[in-house]
Write an enzyme that holds these catalytic residues in place. Structure first.
Site, PDB file in Angstrom:
ATOM      1  N   LYS A   1       6.439 -13.558 -10.390  1.00  0.00           N
ATOM      2  CA  LYS A   1       5.469 -14.648 -10.305  1.00  0.00           C
ATOM      3  C   LYS A   1       4.088 -14.052 -10.513  1.00  0.00           C
ATOM      4  O   LYS A   1       3.484 -13.493  -9.602  1.00  0.00           O
ATOM      5  CB  LYS A   1       5.564 -15.343  -8.949  1.00  0.00           C
ATOM      6  CG  LYS A   1       5.107 -16.827  -8.940  1.00  0.00           C
ATOM      7  CD  LYS A   1       3.658 -17.060  -9.280  1.00  0.00           C
ATOM      8  CE  LYS A   1       2.740 -16.700  -8.132  1.00  0.00           C
ATOM      9  NZ  LYS A   1       1.304 -17.045  -8.460  1.00  0.00           N
TER      10      LYS A   1
ATOM     11  N   CYS B   1      -8.615  -3.119  -6.351  1.00  0.00           N
ATOM     12  CA  CYS B   1      -8.388  -2.882  -4.924  1.00  0.00           C
ATOM     13  C   CYS B   1      -8.923  -1.530  -4.485  1.00  0.00           C
ATOM     14  O   CYS B   1      -9.276  -1.347  -3.322  1.00  0.00           O
ATOM     15  CB  CYS B   1      -6.904  -2.986  -4.614  1.00  0.00           C
ATOM     16  SG  CYS B   1      -5.869  -1.932  -5.651  1.00  0.00           S
TER      17      CYS B   1
ATOM     18  N   THR C   1      -5.059  -8.527   1.532  1.00  0.00           N
ATOM     19  CA  THR C   1      -4.429  -8.196   2.808  1.00  0.00           C
ATOM     20  C   THR C   1      -4.001  -9.453   3.551  1.00  0.00           C
ATOM     21  O   THR C   1      -2.935  -9.482   4.178  1.00  0.00           O
ATOM     22  CB  THR C   1      -5.389  -7.358   3.666  1.00  0.00           C
ATOM     23  OG1 THR C   1      -5.629  -6.111   3.001  1.00  0.00           O
ATOM     24  CG2 THR C   1      -4.808  -7.082   5.040  1.00  0.00           C
TER      25      THR C   1
ATOM     26  N   GLY D   1      -1.912  -7.646  -3.800  1.00  0.00           N
ATOM     27  CA  GLY D   1      -2.901  -8.700  -3.627  1.00  0.00           C
ATOM     28  C   GLY D   1      -3.702  -8.473  -2.362  1.00  0.00           C
ATOM     29  O   GLY D   1      -3.800  -7.349  -1.854  1.00  0.00           O
TER      30      GLY D   1
ATOM     31  N   GLU E   1       1.001  -3.609  -1.667  1.00  0.00           N
ATOM     32  CA  GLU E   1      -0.209  -2.875  -2.055  1.00  0.00           C
ATOM     33  C   GLU E   1      -1.357  -3.852  -1.903  1.00  0.00           C
ATOM     34  O   GLU E   1      -1.476  -4.811  -2.666  1.00  0.00           O
ATOM     35  CB  GLU E   1      -0.075  -2.361  -3.499  1.00  0.00           C
ATOM     36  CG  GLU E   1      -1.072  -1.265  -3.841  1.00  0.00           C
ATOM     37  CD  GLU E   1      -2.377  -1.815  -4.383  1.00  0.00           C
ATOM     38  OE1 GLU E   1      -3.339  -1.913  -3.580  1.00  0.00           O
ATOM     39  OE2 GLU E   1      -2.441  -2.133  -5.562  1.00  0.00           O
TER      40      GLU E   1
ATOM     41  N   GLU F   1     -13.681  -6.615   2.109  1.00  0.00           N
ATOM     42  CA  GLU F   1     -13.498  -6.435   0.671  1.00  0.00           C
ATOM     43  C   GLU F   1     -14.162  -7.582  -0.081  1.00  0.00           C
ATOM     44  O   GLU F   1     -13.879  -8.757   0.175  1.00  0.00           O
ATOM     45  CB  GLU F   1     -12.011  -6.390   0.328  1.00  0.00           C
ATOM     46  CG  GLU F   1     -11.746  -6.090  -1.128  1.00  0.00           C
ATOM     47  CD  GLU F   1     -10.267  -5.948  -1.442  1.00  0.00           C
ATOM     48  OE1 GLU F   1      -9.915  -5.069  -2.235  1.00  0.00           O
ATOM     49  OE2 GLU F   1      -9.465  -6.723  -0.859  1.00  0.00           O
TER      50      GLU F   1
END
Length: 497
Positions: free
Chosen positions: A181, A291, A237, A235, A257, A390
């Protein structure tokens, strides 16, 4: 750009098929906002079909019956096809997310290396025997590695095919099958990828399936599907926590990750020419949309003023423009919602006491709604929002420190632990720092470089598991221990061992 939008379909069981949904998702070129493609807004029933296809392929002789050498041959064919179509795939990637064609070309031309590396792993993995002492050692006990089965993978929009390859190459090497996906912002390259792997590389039908759509309508049904044996996600957290919880409830292993707030630590002995290039590479080259972005820049107070002056001067010279132009140095933010998030963080930083030393504005000489100047915030304290959360945009926070101990404390004072950069000509210091910093990847006098044979993953809230390297393959294998009694003795049924 194409004048007409092309309509794509789902890719299930080796062919393009219509979705059960009537709704479609437009795909835009971030440079000017033009719509150039659309994909189905996939449904849970579409996911069911894709998972059933993957299960059938996993059990088939055409895939499940292959020897390791035959799987290696398949991965080599994939690598050769990706080499041939690298330019086309790079253009699709840039059209979707607005990243530089120079970066996407580099990524696509390197994808074959991942499949060739894991082809080698197919033929070099070995089992082992265990010298157990039960029955006076009269057992032949050995360990097998077997594929987990059907993998459900959800990937992000920032480096779509590279991050897919991190998962797909080892999964195929292990003998798994795959349902993917992709992000609803960047679905087209995955569909073309699947087409190439099946039609050009000869992958059996059902081994790699792609269902496009939203996270709620396609992603959630995939990661919670009762016939998925392994979940792989890259993607944020926050979403990773949700996926981990759902996978955990189903007792399905998940590799995650996730986000980062990676420190770049500059010591006085560092070569500032190299540092400036590395910091630019870490935060602005990909518009901050990675990331592992080096978004927290810690600079020793002895060189802080010189560093900031040179950093601002270099940022001022960065060429913004069409990411399809090889001369462009920074493209747009991928979509407007992310642009607004970035700007909101900049405003918060200033409100909390940071100084906007450069950037923070949308240029008025470029099309679309998604360009943002490279932005440098100085006078940042480590407890500020911009230093802890982030941002995922071209925003660098510059902080200062007085000695190595303070630098380490500040760098580790974060919920994240994905990556870090250390800039020093003192190699004793470099190793001391690298050994103590809480991050899954540490670069010394370099930043933002990866390889198929080097494990990648995070500490703390930056994820679970590892991708790439031998460790990446292990995520898609499960271990079986076989005990063969050599003694010929009749056991006491009430005695263990």
């Amino acid at each position: 750009m194409p004048e007409e939008s092309r309509e794509y379909e789902l890719f299930i069981n080796g062919e393009f098929v219509p979705s059960d949904a009537e709704e479609r998702i437009d795909v835009e070129y971030p440079y000017d906002g033009s719509v150039w493609a659309s994909v189905p807004a996939g449904t849970p029933s579409d996911v069911d079909r894709a998972v059933a296809s993957a299960r059938g392929a996993f059990k088939s002789e055409e895939w499940g019956g292959l020897t390791p050498s035959e799987r290696a041959d398949a991965l080599h064919r994939i690598a050769d096809v990706l080499d041939d179509y690298a330019d086309e795939l790079a253009e699709l990637e840039t059209r979707q997310n607005g990243k530089l064609i120079r970066e996407m070309s580099s990524q696509m031309s390197g994808l074959g290396g991942w499949f060739r590396y894991y082809a080698g792993q197919c033929q070099t993995r070995e089992g082992r025997t265990i010298p157990v002492e039960n029955k006076n050692g009269q057992f032949h006990t050995y360990v097998r590695e077997e594929p987990r089965g059907v993998v459900g993978a959800v990937t992000p929009w920032n480096s779509p095919l590279l991050l897919t390859t991190f998962k797909l190459a080892p999964a195929l090497a292990a003998g798994c099958t795959f349902v993917h996906k992709p992000s609803s912002y960047t679905p087209v390259s995955a569909l073309r990828f699947a087409e190439l792997l099946h039609e050009e590389a000869g992958l059996p039908a059902g081994v790699y399936n792609v269902v496009t759509g939203s996270g709620s309508d396609a992603g959630d049904p995939l990661v919670t599907h009762d016939d998925v044996d392994k979940v792989a996600f890259t993607g944020s957290t926050s979403v990773g926590r949700q996926i981990s919880a759902k996978a955990g409830e189903a007792l399905v292993p998940a590799s995650l990750e996730l986000g980062g707030k990676s420190p770049n630590v500059v010591f006085p002995s560092a070569n500032l020419d190299n540092v400036i290039n590395g910091v630019i590479k870490g935060i602005f080259a990909a518009t901050g949309q990675t990331c592992l972005a080096g978004s927290r820049v810690f600079v020793h107070e002895a060189v802080a003023d010189e560093f900031i002056d040179r950093f601002v001067d270099r940022a001022r010279d960065i060429e913004l423009g069409d990411p399809m132009d090889s001369e462009t140095e920074m493209g747009p933010v991928a979509f407007r919602d992310q642009w607004e998030t970035d700007v909101s963080y900049i405003q918060t930083g200033v409100e909390e006491g940071a100084t906007l030393s450069f950037g923070g504005e949308q240029p008025d000489d470029l099309p679309g709604e998604c360009f943002l100047q490279p932005t440098i915030l100085t006078d940042v304290e480590n407890d500020m929002t911009v230093a802890q959360e982030e941002i995922f945009g071209p925003v660098a926070s510059v902080l200062t420190f007085g000695d190595e101990t303070e630098a380490l404390e500040l760098a580790n004072e974060s919920q994240f632990g994905l990556a870090a950069g250390v800039w020093t000509e003192d190699m004793r210091q470099a190793h001391r720092f690298a050994n103590q910093i809480e991050a899954g990847t540490v670069w010394v006098n370099e930043y933002r470089t990866l390889s198929y044979n080097a494990p990648f993953g995070g500490y703390k809230d930056s994820g679970l598991g590892r991708e790439n390297g031998a460790e990446g393959l292990e995520e898609y294998l499960q271990t079986k221990t076989v005990w063969v009694d050599l003694s010929g003795e009749v056991d006491d049924p009430f005695k263990l061992g």
